[in-house]
Design a protein around this motif. Structure first.
Motif, PDB file in Angstrom:
ATOM      1  N   GLU A  71      27.783  39.537  31.100  1.00 46.02           N
ATOM      2  CA  GLU A  71      26.664  40.304  31.655  1.00 46.02           C
ATOM      3  C   GLU A  71      26.921  40.726  33.099  1.00 46.02           C
ATOM      4  O   GLU A  71      26.520  41.822  33.514  1.00 46.02           O
ATOM      5  CB  GLU A  71      25.386  39.473  31.564  1.00 46.02           C
ATOM      6  N   THR A  72      27.579  39.860  33.868  1.00 49.88           N
ATOM      7  CA  THR A  72      27.836  40.184  35.273  1.00 49.88           C
ATOM      8  C   THR A  72      29.211  40.798  35.493  1.00 49.88           C
ATOM      9  O   THR A  72      29.548  41.147  36.622  1.00 49.88           O
ATOM     10  CB  THR A  72      27.716  38.925  36.154  1.00 49.88           C
ATOM     11  N   ALA A  73      30.001  40.951  34.403  1.00 48.57           N
ATOM     12  CA  ALA A  73      31.360  41.504  34.489  1.00 48.57           C
ATOM     13  C   ALA A  73      32.185  40.779  35.548  1.00 48.57           C
ATOM     14  O   ALA A  73      32.918  41.386  36.314  1.00 48.57           O
ATOM     15  CB  ALA A  73      31.315  43.006  34.774  1.00 48.57           C
ATOM     16  N   SER A  74      32.035  39.441  35.581  1.00 51.06           N
ATOM     17  CA  SER A  74      32.708  38.614  36.577  1.00 51.06           C
ATOM     18  C   SER A  74      33.403  37.448  35.890  1.00 51.06           C
ATOM     19  O   SER A  74      32.729  36.600  35.303  1.00 51.06           O
ATOM     20  CB  SER A  74      31.708  38.054  37.594  1.00 51.06           C
ATOM     21  N   PRO A  75      34.720  37.392  35.949  1.00 47.55           N
ATOM     22  CA  PRO A  75      35.378  36.169  35.476  1.00 47.55           C
ATOM     23  C   PRO A  75      34.936  34.985  36.326  1.00 47.55           C
ATOM     24  O   PRO A  75      34.390  35.148  37.417  1.00 47.55           O
ATOM     25  CB  PRO A  75      36.877  36.463  35.693  1.00 47.55           C
TER      26      PRO A  75
ATOM     27  N   LEU B 170      26.281  38.509  40.771  1.00 45.05           N
ATOM     28  CA  LEU B 170      24.907  38.831  41.158  1.00 45.05           C
ATOM     29  C   LEU B 170      24.289  39.911  40.281  1.00 45.05           C
ATOM     30  O   LEU B 170      23.081  39.920  40.052  1.00 45.05           O
ATOM     31  CB  LEU B 170      24.860  39.296  42.615  1.00 45.05           C
ATOM     32  N   TRP B 171      25.117  40.845  39.816  1.00 48.45           N
ATOM     33  CA  TRP B 171      24.584  42.068  39.213  1.00 48.45           C
ATOM     34  C   TRP B 171      24.689  42.018  37.697  1.00 48.45           C
ATOM     35  O   TRP B 171      25.744  41.704  37.149  1.00 48.45           O
ATOM     36  CB  TRP B 171      25.343  43.281  39.737  1.00 48.45           C
ATOM     37  N   ASP B 172      23.626  42.333  37.026  1.00 51.70           N
ATOM     38  CA  ASP B 172      23.601  42.426  35.569  1.00 51.70           C
ATOM     39  C   ASP B 172      23.956  43.864  35.194  1.00 51.70           C
ATOM     40  O   ASP B 172      23.131  44.769  35.305  1.00 51.70           O
ATOM     41  CB  ASP B 172      22.207  42.051  35.046  1.00 51.70           C
TER      42      ASP B 172
ATOM     43  N   HIS C 257      21.779  45.551  32.353  1.00 46.53           N
ATOM     44  CA  HIS C 257      20.424  46.051  32.637  1.00 46.53           C
ATOM     45  C   HIS C 257      20.319  46.789  33.971  1.00 46.53           C
ATOM     46  O   HIS C 257      19.256  47.308  34.304  1.00 46.53           O
ATOM     47  CB  HIS C 257      19.431  44.882  32.623  1.00 46.53           C
ATOM     48  N   GLY C 258      21.393  46.825  34.752  1.00 48.35           N
ATOM     49  CA  GLY C 258      21.378  47.567  36.008  1.00 48.35           C
ATOM     50  C   GLY C 258      20.452  46.989  37.053  1.00 48.35           C
ATOM     51  O   GLY C 258      19.697  47.721  37.707  1.00 48.35           O
ATOM     52  N   ARG C 259      20.497  45.654  37.234  1.00 44.60           N
ATOM     53  CA  ARG C 259      19.637  44.990  38.221  1.00 44.60           C
ATOM     54  C   ARG C 259      20.263  43.639  38.561  1.00 44.60           C
ATOM     55  O   ARG C 259      21.226  43.208  37.935  1.00 44.60           O
ATOM     56  CB  ARG C 259      18.235  44.792  37.648  1.00 44.60           C
ATOM     57  N   TYR C 260      19.669  42.968  39.572  1.00 40.95           N
ATOM     58  CA  TYR C 260      20.108  41.607  39.842  1.00 40.95           C
ATOM     59  C   TYR C 260      19.931  40.759  38.584  1.00 40.95           C
ATOM     60  O   TYR C 260      18.954  40.906  37.847  1.00 40.95           O
ATOM     61  CB  TYR C 260      19.306  40.991  40.986  1.00 40.95           C
ATOM     62  N   HIS C 261      20.878  39.862  38.362  1.00 39.79           N
ATOM     63  CA  HIS C 261      20.837  39.047  37.152  1.00 39.79           C
ATOM     64  C   HIS C 261      19.667  38.064  37.210  1.00 39.79           C
ATOM     65  O   HIS C 261      19.267  37.601  38.276  1.00 39.79           O
ATOM     66  CB  HIS C 261      22.154  38.287  36.987  1.00 39.79           C
ATOM     67  N   ARG C 262      19.172  37.720  36.034  1.00 36.93           N
ATOM     68  CA  ARG C 262      17.975  36.864  35.955  1.00 36.93           C
ATOM     69  C   ARG C 262      18.210  35.481  36.564  1.00 36.93           C
ATOM     70  O   ARG C 262      17.264  34.844  37.047  1.00 36.93           O
ATOM     71  CB  ARG C 262      17.534  36.725  34.505  1.00 36.93           C
ATOM     72  N   TRP C 263      19.473  34.991  36.586  1.00 38.37           N
ATOM     73  CA  TRP C 263      19.695  33.649  37.141  1.00 38.37           C
ATOM     74  C   TRP C 263      19.313  33.613  38.616  1.00 38.37           C
ATOM     75  O   TRP C 263      18.805  32.612  39.124  1.00 38.37           O
ATOM     76  CB  TRP C 263      21.131  33.181  36.924  1.00 38.37           C
TER      77      TRP C 263
ATOM     78  N   PRO D 147      29.768  51.492  37.213  1.00 41.46           N
ATOM     79  CA  PRO D 147      30.791  50.452  37.095  1.00 41.46           C
ATOM     80  C   PRO D 147      32.206  51.013  37.194  1.00 41.46           C
ATOM     81  O   PRO D 147      32.472  52.158  36.812  1.00 41.46           O
ATOM     82  CB  PRO D 147      30.531  49.856  35.711  1.00 41.46           C
ATOM     83  N   VAL D 148      33.099  50.195  37.719  1.00 44.67           N
ATOM     84  CA  VAL D 148      34.519  50.511  37.823  1.00 44.67           C
ATOM     85  C   VAL D 148      35.285  49.375  37.164  1.00 44.67           C
ATOM     86  O   VAL D 148      35.172  48.218  37.574  1.00 44.67           O
ATOM     87  CB  VAL D 148      34.974  50.625  39.291  1.00 44.67           C
ATOM     88  N   LYS D 149      36.043  49.687  36.126  1.00 46.18           N
ATOM     89  CA  LYS D 149      36.858  48.658  35.491  1.00 46.18           C
ATOM     90  C   LYS D 149      38.056  48.365  36.384  1.00 46.18           C
ATOM     91  O   LYS D 149      38.756  49.286  36.817  1.00 46.18           O
ATOM     92  CB  LYS D 149      37.322  49.121  34.115  1.00 46.18           C
TER      93      LYS D 149
END
Length: 447
Positions: A123-127, A183-185, A188-194, A286-288
């Protein structure tokens, strides 16, 4: 007659740089500043934030008052994954924690019990990268240093803190939010719910566009100050604002990061395991990206080779490509094995066993060719990860490796179906920050 200039502080993990650009982005002045590291409150090495702040403020004052230049614009490009926490008076609460600082395993396990790792990564595209997932720094402070955490009123990303020093404006900015911070979801294009559930989201100021500026008066001089930008995203912006066709960018330095802003494919679990992630463009898309600690590995290997063969630290720059020392069609003859890289999956795929022994070579040149050949093989694998199925055929390269002729020649040979265009001015991140601050967008907060 004073020369109108744009001033850029380009703050890397290794090098702290200052540039003055004229109207045509010609370099009028540059400085490279050596900043000794200090230790944080746990004894871990970190950048000296007060010393850095002092140098930046003094440099701006000197440029404005010496009469040679008219400072019109000021902006900041810095390494990411780094936060500055401010107290109620707007002063830093903590040292500038190093993104390589380990987070205790118990804290990480607790986080992933609450927010399952595979789902959160996707969801956050973060390893899972420890402190490089900058959002986890706040979680760590909350759990491990509650007295310190209680003093925090605002949290700024590093580029926005440097801008704040001159403007007093508290702001967040997309490229800093979106670079493997957790931080970013992206779904959904917003800060993540956590972040919301942990009641941390309120610490981040409103988000403004990367092109947002503030008008201030510095030492009697009116200056337009940018909000700052993450350095790899700044390098990308320099090309996105000018290139007509789809492309990928290899931004090199301590980190080599391949950025592909022309894909909308969601990251897969396998790509995340190979240290693929999302960055964010200045437009919020997003940028891969795929990352390698390539410059750090080269520095490590050069230190070994220089000691072993008794060479000057700059000797490698004199070495020309000798095709007889590499066999590109027989990669199994490459004996190099990386020793400091962040990507074990990629390393194991390319180098099945640790057989690297530079002492087995009779000359610096022979061993050095093995190192560069191995680094190029890693770079090619990283490029292919970032490109995925994108129909891109042009690849730009800028940054520190631009001056490494052997690296460039071998890279072109291993990417024969791509047009490789090398920047003749390896200042992509600084020039991107200059282009952005001069775009004169005064757009209000977007979040």
């Amino acid at each position: 007659m004073p020369i109108p200039v744009t001033a850029i502080f380009d703050i890397g993990k290794t090098n702290k740089k200052f540039f003055l650009f004229d109207h045509d982005l010609g370099q009028q002045h540059r400085e490279y500043h050596k900043l000794p590291t200090v230790t944080d409150d746990d004894g871990f090495e970190c950048d000296d934030l007060p010393a850095l702040t002092h140098w930046i403020r003094d440099t701006v004052a000197r440029i404005i008052t010496d009469g040679k230049y008219t400072l019109q614009y000021l902006n900041f490009s810095t390494y990411g994954a780094t936060l500055v926490h401010l107290d109620a008076d707007g002063h830093p609460v903590t040292p500038l924690y190093n993104y390589l600082k380990p987070i205790p395993d118990a804290i990480v396990r607790e986080f992933f019990r609450r927010y399952p790792e595979a789902e959160n990564n996707t969801e956050t595209a973060s390893p899972s990268l420890g402190m490089l997932n900058a959002g986890l720094q706040l979680y760590w402070l909350k759990k491990s240093k509650p007295a310190v955490f209680a003093r925090i009123r605002h949290t700024l990303h590093f580029p926005q803190y440097l801008s704040y020093l001159f403007t007093g404006v508290l702001a967040s900015e997309p490229t800093s939010i979106g670079c493997h911070t957790r931080l970013w979801d992206y779904t959904h294009g917003r800060y993540h719910r956590w972040l919301v559930e942990e009641e941390l989201d309120h610490l981040f100021p409103a988000t403004v566009h990367t092109t947002h500026t503030s008008q201030v008066t510095l030492h009697g001089q009116p200056v337009t100050v940018g909000v700052g930008i993450h350095d790899s995203s700044s390098a990308l912006a320099a090309y996105m604002l000018r290139a007509q066709d789809p492309f990928a960018l290899i931004s090199t330095g301590t980190w080599s990061i391949t950025l592909n802003p022309f894909t909308r494919e969601p990251l897969t679990a396998d790509e995340l395991r190979c240290d693929c992630l999302n960055y964010m463009t200045i437009f919020g898309a997003p940028v891969k990206a795929s990352r390698l600690f390539l410059g750090h590995e080269l520095d490590h290997q050069l230190n070994r080779l220089n000691t072993l063969f008794g060479k000057d630290p700059h000797y490698y720059k004199q070495v020309d490509l000798n095709p007889a020392l590499v066999q590109l069609d027989a990669p199994e003859t490459n004996t190099f094995y990386p020793e400091t890289l962040n990507n074990p999956t990629l390393v194991q795929d390319l180098f099945p066993r640790d057989q690297w022994s530079p002492a087995g070579y009779s000359t610096f040149e022979e061993a050095y060719h093995q190192v560069i050949w191995g680094l190029v093989r890693l770079q090619v694998a990283s490029v292919r990860l970032a490109l995925g199925n994108s129909p891109i055929r042009k690849v730009y390269l800028d940054g520190g490796f631009v001056g490494n002729d052997i690296f460039l020649k071998l890279l072109q040979q291993l990417l024969p179906t791509y047009t490789l265009e090398v920047s003749q001015r390896p200042l992509g991140s600084a020039q991107g920050a200059a282009l952005i601050v001069r775009s004169q967008d005064h757009t209000p907060a977007i979040a």
